[in-house]
Design an enzyme around this catalytic site. Structure first.
Site, PDB file in Angstrom:
ATOM      1  N   HIS A 128       7.064  -6.805   0.080  1.00 22.37           N
ATOM      2  CA  HIS A 128       6.435  -6.470  -1.208  1.00 22.37           C
ATOM      3  C   HIS A 128       6.485  -4.993  -1.576  1.00 22.37           C
ATOM      4  O   HIS A 128       6.345  -4.643  -2.736  1.00 22.37           O
ATOM      5  CB  HIS A 128       5.004  -7.014  -1.286  1.00 22.37           C
ATOM      6  CG  HIS A 128       3.957  -6.165  -0.627  1.00 22.37           C
ATOM      7  ND1 HIS A 128       3.564  -6.352   0.659  1.00 22.37           N
ATOM      8  CD2 HIS A 128       3.226  -5.123  -1.094  1.00 22.37           C
ATOM      9  CE1 HIS A 128       2.628  -5.466   0.968  1.00 22.37           C
ATOM     10  NE2 HIS A 128       2.405  -4.700  -0.079  1.00 22.37           N
ATOM     11  N   ASP A 129       6.708  -4.121  -0.608  1.00 28.37           N
ATOM     12  CA  ASP A 129       6.761  -2.698  -0.948  1.00 28.37           C
ATOM     13  C   ASP A 129       8.172  -2.111  -0.898  1.00 28.37           C
ATOM     14  O   ASP A 129       8.348  -0.917  -1.122  1.00 28.37           O
ATOM     15  CB  ASP A 129       5.833  -1.895  -0.012  1.00 28.37           C
ATOM     16  CG  ASP A 129       4.378  -1.951  -0.476  1.00 28.37           C
ATOM     17  OD1 ASP A 129       4.158  -1.988  -1.711  1.00 28.37           O
ATOM     18  OD2 ASP A 129       3.476  -1.979   0.381  1.00 28.37           O
ATOM     19  N   HIS A 163       1.789  -2.617   7.465  1.00 28.12           N
ATOM     20  CA  HIS A 163       1.049  -3.071   6.278  1.00 28.12           C
ATOM     21  C   HIS A 163       1.582  -4.393   5.716  1.00 28.12           C
ATOM     22  O   HIS A 163       0.834  -5.374   5.646  1.00 28.12           O
ATOM     23  CB  HIS A 163       1.020  -1.969   5.210  1.00 28.12           C
ATOM     24  CG  HIS A 163       0.606  -2.430   3.856  1.00 28.12           C
ATOM     25  ND1 HIS A 163      -0.662  -2.920   3.595  1.00 28.12           N
ATOM     26  CD2 HIS A 163       1.285  -2.510   2.687  1.00 28.12           C
ATOM     27  CE1 HIS A 163      -0.729  -3.271   2.318  1.00 28.12           C
ATOM     28  NE2 HIS A 163       0.426  -3.035   1.746  1.00 28.12           N
ATOM     29  N   ASP A 222      -2.681  -8.132  -0.480  1.00 28.60           N
ATOM     30  CA  ASP A 222      -2.293  -6.722  -0.382  1.00 28.60           C
ATOM     31  C   ASP A 222      -3.529  -5.833  -0.557  1.00 28.60           C
ATOM     32  O   ASP A 222      -3.796  -4.931   0.233  1.00 28.60           O
ATOM     33  CB  ASP A 222      -1.248  -6.446  -1.476  1.00 28.60           C
ATOM     34  CG  ASP A 222      -0.800  -5.001  -1.515  1.00 28.60           C
ATOM     35  OD1 ASP A 222      -0.648  -4.399  -0.432  1.00 28.60           O
ATOM     36  OD2 ASP A 222      -0.588  -4.477  -2.629  1.00 28.60           O
ATOM     37  N   GLU A 258       9.675  -0.510  -4.275  1.00 32.27           N
ATOM     38  CA  GLU A 258       9.075   0.744  -4.704  1.00 32.27           C
ATOM     39  C   GLU A 258       9.391   1.899  -3.757  1.00 32.27           C
ATOM     40  O   GLU A 258       9.656   3.010  -4.179  1.00 32.27           O
ATOM     41  CB  GLU A 258       7.561   0.553  -4.802  1.00 32.27           C
ATOM     42  CG  GLU A 258       6.925   1.572  -5.724  1.00 32.27           C
ATOM     43  CD  GLU A 258       5.473   1.240  -6.001  1.00 32.27           C
ATOM     44  OE1 GLU A 258       4.750   2.153  -6.391  1.00 32.27           O
ATOM     45  OE2 GLU A 258       5.073   0.068  -5.810  1.00 32.27           O
ATOM     46  N   ASP A 259       9.337   1.600  -2.474  1.00 33.88           N
ATOM     47  CA  ASP A 259       9.395   2.693  -1.502  1.00 33.88           C
ATOM     48  C   ASP A 259      10.764   2.898  -0.865  1.00 33.88           C
ATOM     49  O   ASP A 259      10.960   3.831  -0.107  1.00 33.88           O
ATOM     50  CB  ASP A 259       8.378   2.445  -0.358  1.00 33.88           C
ATOM     51  CG  ASP A 259       6.964   2.331  -0.898  1.00 33.88           C
ATOM     52  OD1 ASP A 259       6.753   2.787  -2.036  1.00 33.88           O
ATOM     53  OD2 ASP A 259       6.096   1.787  -0.191  1.00 33.88           O
TER      54      ASP A 259
HETATM   55 MN    MN Z   1       1.078  -3.005  -0.342  1.00 33.41          MN
END
Ligand code: MN
Length: 715
Positions: free
Chosen positions: A72-73, A48, A139, A76-77
């Site tokens: 970018h993730d 992604h 995104d 958060e993840d």
């Molecule tokens: Mn994303």
């Protein structure tokens, strides 16, 4: 991995090895951080961010944005932190990732209140670095492309939010390719059947007109070649959702929308944009008022181009947009195109700055709103400044052009509601039918069982739909009905002047009617009822006549004062294009109502003395409107001359509304005819003076009717 190689190859087109190295490092970081995570599609999660980076690389975004896209993730993840990213990369990348993560934390919620809240935070994030929003849009684009893997409920929620907010945002910052794809994907998700029906009809329709498109394209190409304008022409297609929206909200038929033949012409320089417009106009008849010069005056999102609408050989509507390669890039990728040009292009367009100004405006506006609902409604206006959105009492949203009134609204809902509309409530309070509606209002129309349509509505309606329905209704009235209607309006206006038809002395009335230029009272009443004369103007004429002393008024017609703000009841003749300061005369026609001509206009010569057709008119003393007229400029034939002249005209607070070019080959000069908007003769004189003071300009003068028509025949 194969796909990272695809990205690296794209990056090597515009970035150096040092920059690419940072991006590869970011990819490695993301791959490790997301190890063991999978998308709903079953692919490793890192696919992604990689896809998002790929999208951004096609806008040729810089290395920090691409690195941030890959990362970018991770906040958060995974266990990564902002500080960690800053240490590993730089503050720029860390801020971008942090900005996007903050947006991501705002969980999608279907209530408007929540979306507005999210939106505000998003705007705040944007205002720090506009690249955050470009990243967020990429995104969202990838998430929309892969939305099939989500469950149905989630799909619809995401698609709705995309339509509400992200599509609009992309459009507003000029990322039109992203905007179109987002809208179509969202539309397809929410209404799969409508989407497939509509897109297959579109395909069929396009197939059917391919032949004519080719023919027009060939003709244009040939003309450009003859006139020495190197140009590349392509057909232009509307996206599925925009066709759907037009059908639904503007009540147009599919055929009506698809009947337009749209072309995009790419030329090599701004001067040639104007030259090419001239070529198009020499081939096909231009449609009045359709010439738009967004080169001299770019749109707020940085869009530049010249547009025109012409009529084809078989009467088909043809739209042509002419741009340079650079302008096209901005038109498609908007703000993102800024990063492509940052290496020393002296072009004056700066979408980054323009978007910044827009964001600053949003923030300012936000402070003036207490609750989020008002805020999001006002944002929508700013995103589509030419449209307003109002609600029916059932909560349905109606889109109309700004300045629309409750009567426009009534006709937009249904013709019958328009015709029977008696009064209205705005936000549950009674309001005048002529008031301009504002964004977010709830409008309720109160109808009567009998038609209430009044010619006075023509004074204030804004949409052509309402105007046409009103005119149509009035012209179908029986003479007797028209007379009754006319009397009602005249009485009403006379009453406000403390006059009563019955109490006016017969002889005085007779003389007043003569002075107005009508044969009988009945005829006058009919004319008012049919909307050919305006009740309040006639009432003022009668009252003016009665109050003047008897010596003065003998055989003298009372001049009607016009201000230019009468709206649609008063038209200005396109043959002689009068402006304040000119001696003018009024002419009544059944189709167009009152038309103002110059007294010297040849078209009016034969009927000038006929008081049933013509009557005197004066300009009001306080005028602040713009009026269209034409000027002819003879210049030296030098590169850039048109752009220079356009800029000079624009600098004189004058809008350009049309342009014709006739290069006089060999003699070293060029002739231009500009349609310009001025406030009056003084303004025009100043404009002509400043044009004449240019060394490029050999002569500049106003065009009057006869010369004008002669010029038009030359092409
Ligand atoms: Mn994303």
């Amino acid at each position: 991995m194969k796909s990272i190689n695809v990205l690296t190859k794209k990056l090597s087109d515009y970035l150096g090895s040092k920059e690419i190295k940072q991006i590869l490092k970011a990819y490695d970081f993301a791959r490790k951080a997301h190890l063991g995570q999978f998308r709903k599609s079953g692919e490793p999660f890192v696919s992604h961010p990689l896809a998002v980076a790929n999208i951004l690389s096609s806008f040729k975004m810089d290395q920090d944005t691409i690195s941030a896209a890959l990362l970018h993730d991770v906040l958060e993840d995974t266990k990564s932190t902002k500080l960690g990213i800053k240490k590993e990369f730089n503050l720029n990348v860390a801020n971008l990732v942090d900005g996007v993560s903050k947006l991501d934390q705002l969980d999608i919620n279907s209530t408007t209140e929540m979306q507005a809240e999210n939106f505000q935070k998003m705007v705040l994030a944007m205002s720090k670095d506009i690249r955050v929003i470009v990243l967020k849009l990429a995104d969202r684009l990838h998430n929309m492309r892969t939305i099939n893997y989500l469950d149905r409920e989630k799909q619809v929620a995401v698609a709705k939010e995309t339509l509400e907010i992200y599509g609009n945002l992309a459009h507003r910052i000029g990322m039109n390719n992203v905007y179109r794809e987002l809208e179509d994907l969202a539309f397809k998700t929410i209404y799969p059947t409508r989407y497939s029906l509509l897109s297959s009809s579109i395909k069929k329709n396009r197939g059917g007109k391919r032949g004519s498109l080719k023919k027009i394209q060939k003709k244009l190409q040939k003309r450009f070649l003859e006139q020495g304008v190197p140009a590349y022409i392509e057909g232009r297609e509307k996206h599925v959702y925009s066709i759907y929206r037009k059908m639904k909200e503007r009540n147009r038929s599919f055929q009506e929308i698809m009947d337009v033949y749209a072309f995009k012409v790419i030329v090599d320089s701004p001067e040639n944009c104007y030259k090419a417009i001239g070529s198009v106009h020499s081939l096909y008849k231009p449609i009045e008022g359709r010439f738009k010069d967004y080169i001299a005056m770019p749109k707020s999102n940085g869009y530049q181009s010249v547009h025109t609408g012409v009529i084809g050989d078989n009467g088909q509507a043809i739209e042509v947009q002419i741009k340079t390669e650079d302008m096209n890039e901005v038109a498609e990728n908007g703000i993102a195109s800024h990063w492509i040009y940052k290496s020393g292009n002296s072009n004056s367009i700066d979408p980054q700055n323009k978007a910044r100004r827009w964001v600053a405006g949003l923030l300012e506006m936000r402070e003036n709103f207490d609750n989020s609902h008002d805020f999001i409604e006002s944002i929508k206006t700013d995103i589509f400044p030419d449209e307003i959105y109002v609600f029916t009492p059932q909560g349905e949203i109606i889109e109309m052009s700004s300045g629309s009134t409750p009567v426009d609204f009534a006709f937009a809902v249904h013709t019958d509601i328009g015709l029977h509309c008696k009064a209205c409530r705005i936000n549950r309070k009674l309001a005048p039918l002529s008031i301009s509606l504002e964004n977010g209002q709830t409008v309720e129309i109160i109808t009567d069982s009998l038609p209430q349509t009044s010619p006075t509505w023509l004074n204030f309606v804004k949409t052509s739909r309402a105007r046409n329905r009103i005119r149509n209704y009035l012209s179908n009235l029986k003479t007797s009905e028209a007379r009754i209607l006319g009397k009602r309006f005249l009485d009403q206006h006379l009453l406000s002047l403390n006059l009563d038809l019955k109490k006016i002395d017969k002889k005085d009335l007779r003389n007043a009617l003569d002075a107005i230029g009508t044969r009988s009272l009945n005829l006058l009443l009919e004319e008012i009822g049919l909307g050919k004369r305006v009740g309040n103007i006639v009432a003022n004429q009668i009252s003016g006549y009665l109050s003047k002393d008897k010596l003065n008024k003998k055989n003298k017609l009372i001049p009607l004062e016009i201000t230019g703000s009468e709206g649609l009841v008063v038209n200005y003749a396109t043959c002689c294009r009068p402006i304040p300061g000119d001696s003018v005369i009024g002419h009544f026609t059944a189709e167009r109502g009152l038309v103002v001509h110059q007294e010297r206009c040849k078209n009016i010569l034969a009927v000038r003395k006929d008081p049933s057709q013509c009557f005197p008119i004066n300009w009001h003393d306080d005028l602040n409107n713009f009026f269209s007229t034409k000027i002819k400029i003879l210049t030296k034939d030098e590169p850039g001359v048109l752009a220079t002249i356009s800029t000079t005209i624009a600098n004189m607070e004058t809008n350009i509304d049309s342009l014709q070019v006739s290069p006089e080959s060999g003699s070293g000069t060029s002739d231009f005819i500009f349609g310009v908007q001025v406030k009056g003769r003084d303004h025009l004189a100043r404009l002509l003076r400043s044009l004449r003071s240019m060394s490029l300009v050999l002569s500049a003068k106003r065009l009057h009717d006869q010369e004008n028509r002669h010029e038009e025949r030359l092409h």
